[in-house]
Design an enzyme around this catalytic site. Structure first.
Site, mmCIF file in Angstrom:
data_model
loop_
_atom_site.group_PDB
_atom_site.id
_atom_site.type_symbol
_atom_site.label_atom_id
_atom_site.label_comp_id
_atom_site.label_asym_id
_atom_site.label_seq_id
_atom_site.Cartn_x
_atom_site.Cartn_y
_atom_site.Cartn_z
ATOM 1 N N LYS A 1 25.917 38.067 -49.117
ATOM 2 C CA LYS A 1 26.655 37.776 -50.339
ATOM 3 C C LYS A 1 27.918 38.626 -50.263
ATOM 4 O O LYS A 1 27.885 39.840 -50.486
ATOM 5 C CB LYS A 1 25.813 38.151 -51.561
ATOM 6 C CG LYS A 1 26.229 37.503 -52.885
ATOM 7 C CD LYS A 1 27.648 37.719 -53.332
ATOM 8 C CE LYS A 1 27.867 39.053 -54.031
ATOM 9 N NZ LYS A 1 29.310 39.218 -54.451
ATOM 10 N N GLU B 1 25.482 52.223 -48.777
ATOM 11 C CA GLU B 1 26.694 52.904 -48.329
ATOM 12 C C GLU B 1 27.615 52.912 -49.536
ATOM 13 O O GLU B 1 28.157 51.878 -49.913
ATOM 14 C CB GLU B 1 27.293 52.150 -47.128
ATOM 15 C CG GLU B 1 28.109 53.043 -46.231
ATOM 16 C CD GLU B 1 29.527 53.162 -46.703
ATOM 17 O OE1 GLU B 1 29.806 54.108 -47.480
ATOM 18 O OE2 GLU B 1 30.338 52.317 -46.312
ATOM 19 N N GLU C 1 35.965 59.019 -57.221
ATOM 20 C CA GLU C 1 36.587 58.168 -56.215
ATOM 21 C C GLU C 1 37.662 57.311 -56.893
ATOM 22 O O GLU C 1 37.377 56.583 -57.840
ATOM 23 C CB GLU C 1 35.517 57.270 -55.589
ATOM 24 C CG GLU C 1 36.049 56.423 -54.456
ATOM 25 C CD GLU C 1 34.930 55.698 -53.724
ATOM 26 O OE1 GLU C 1 34.098 55.056 -54.384
ATOM 27 O OE2 GLU C 1 34.913 55.752 -52.485
ATOM 28 N N CYS D 1 36.328 54.018 -48.295
ATOM 29 C CA CYS D 1 35.324 54.925 -48.881
ATOM 30 C C CYS D 1 35.340 56.277 -48.195
ATOM 31 O O CYS D 1 35.036 57.291 -48.809
ATOM 32 C CB CYS D 1 33.946 54.295 -48.831
ATOM 33 S SG CYS D 1 33.546 53.577 -47.253
#
Ligand code: NAP
Ligand code: MG
Length: 470
Positions: free
Chosen positions: A170, A245, A377, A279
């Site tokens: 997906k 992750e 982040e 990331c």
């Protein structure tokens, strides 16, 4: 504008169960370039059933044959590398040079590595009077983000196929086109029907249905920590394997003996690349107080070299961020940085262009470890410079977030940098600008995730052991 139809299920493009569609927007000009079907739980169910049906045959296929299929898939990617790059630039907005080198180049390298690993990995080992068989886990549900859209698909599909697992992917709603292109390449490579399946759709609908499906044995997710926690909880409740992750807030530690100019220049490049949507980006630069002012000036100059604009014009090194929501989010963080008292060195919240989701390359100085921009982040082209007094202070700051995905250390002497890196709570550290290695395990300490991707460690995630005693 192209209206794409169908889901790739059981070796063919089948009509979607529902009629809803997702608009794919080019973030550089805000135009709708395509629509794809928005999959439902029904599409996911069909895809999981196809993957389940294909599993016994694929698991029993000798590893050398699986390797040959993965090599054929890699070759198909190589043949269409330009189209891959153009597609990623169209839906993600990354500069075309970066798309060629990284968005097409990295997944080709990773697919190649798994063609080789499938052929050479020891799927059997001896422990005393036991033979341990390393067997595929089963059906994999892979949920992927938009920031490295093909790389993140291949980083899951490559090892899954090498291990003998079958897969349902997906992809992110923002970047479904390169995922569809990948499904075409799987088809061209002649993989058996049902080994790879693709359902486009929204996270809370198709993604959630995939994570919850009882026919899925392992959920592999890359994306935000918030969604990752939910997926981990769902998988845990069902006693299902899960790989996560998640985000990062990595530290770039410049020790006093380092080549400061080089460390700052590469550090800025690391954060600006892919508009900061990485990331593992080193978004916190840690500099000794005696060198701090010089580092700020070097960072200002380096950031000035990142012209934001049309990703097809090679003079531009900074594309837009992926969508309007991400732009608003990044701007919110920049405003928060100013409000919390950091010094804006260059850039800021104002849009550099009237059209396109651009953010100016932004550098903050006098950032302190507890500020929001030093903890959360941002996922945009925003760098924070932090000051440290001594090595212990640097270590405390480097390790002082909930994340631990990556990082960098620079020193005059490699062994000095390595000694510092050993004390960092993080999954990857680049020493004096060490290069990306597609075989090195990638993944997080702490809240950056569970499990590892890439190389032999990435392959091991898709295997389970069976011990035979003699
Ligand atoms: P996200 O929502 O976590 O998206 C990642 C993937 O999960 C997408 O395929 C998404 O589908 C899907 N998803 C969303 N909700 C889901 C649910 N309830 N169940 C199952 N799957 C679900 O991330 P985002 O909203 O695109 O980005 C938000 C922030 O996440 C970024 O600003 C960044 O900080 C972080 N992020 C990190 C990474 C990374 O590499 N670690 C990558 C991307 C984003 P949709 O595409 O339909 O939402
Ligand atoms: Mg989302």
């Amino acid at each position: 504008m192209k209206a794409y139809d169908g889901m790739y299920i059981g070796g063919q493009w089948r009509p979607a169960a529902g009629t809803d569609t997702i608009d794919v927007v080019n973030p550089a000009d805000e135009r709708v370039i395509a629509t794809v079907p928005a999959g439902t739980a029904e599409d996911i169910d069909a895809a999981v059933r196809a993957a389940r049906a294909a599993f016994p045959g694929w698991a029993a296929t000798p590893p050398a044959e699986r390797a040959a299929y993965i090599a054929a898939l890699r070759d198909a990617m190589v043949a269409r590398a330009d189209e891959i790059a153009e597609t990623v630039t169209a839906e993600l907005g990354s500069p075309i040079g970066l798309s060629r080198k990284v968005h097409a180049g990295a997944p080709i390298a990773v697919a190649g590595s798994y063609a080789e690993l499938a052929a050479t990995y020891p799927f059997e080992e001896k422990v005393g009077n036991s033979t341990v068989l390393l067997e595929p886990v089963g059906v994999v549900g892979a949920i992927t983000p938009w920031n490295y859209p093909l790389h993140q698909i291949v980083a899951k599909v490559g090892p899954a196929l090498a291990a003998g697992c079958t897969v349902v992917v997906k992809p992110a709603e923002d970047t479904p086109l390169v995922a569809r292109l990948f499904a075409e390449l799987v088809h061209e490579a002649g993989l058996p029907a049902g080994v790879f399946n693709l359902v486009t759709g929204l996270g809370p609908v198709a993604g959630q249905a995939l994570a919850e499906h009882e026919g899925v044995d392992l959920v592999s997710f890359t994306g935000s920590t918030a969604v990752g926690k939910r997926i981990g909880a769902t998988a845990g409740a069902a006693v299902k394997r899960v790989a996560l992750e998640l985000g990062g807030k990595s530290a770039n530690v410049i020790l006093p003996s380092a080549d400061l100019a080089r460390a700052v220049k590469i550090g800025v490049a690391n954060v600006m690349s892919n508009s900061g949507q990485t990331c593992s980006a080193w978004t916190r630069m840690l500099v000794h107080t005696d060198q701090y002012d010089e580092a700020v000036e070097l960072a200002r100059t380096a950031a000035g070299g990142y012209l934001a604009g049309d990703p097809h014009d090679t003079a531009n090194r900074l594309g837009p961020v992926v969508n309007a929501k991400q732009r608003a989010r990044v701007r919110g963080y920049i405003e928060k940085g100013i409000k919390e008292g950091a010094t804006l060195v260059t850039g800021g919240p104002e849009a550099p262009h009237a059209t396109g989701y651009y953010i100016a390359p932004t550098v903050f100085a006098e950032v302190t470890p507890e500020m929001t921009i030093a903890q959360e982040e941002i996922f945009g082209p925003v760098l924070s410079l932090l000051r440290y007094e001594d090595e212990e202070d640097a270590l405390r700051i480097a390790n002082g977030t909930v994340y631990g995905l990556a990082g960098a250390v620079w020193a005059g002497d490699e062994s000095e940098a390595v000694a510092f890196a050993r004390r960092m709570d993080t999954g990857q550290v680049d020493i004096n600008g060490g290069r990306f290695n597609p075989l090195a395990p990638f993944g997080g300490y702490k809240q950056s995730g569970v499990g590892r991707e890439l190389g032999a460690h990435g392959l091991a995630e898709y295997l389970q052991t069976k011990s035979l005693q003699f």
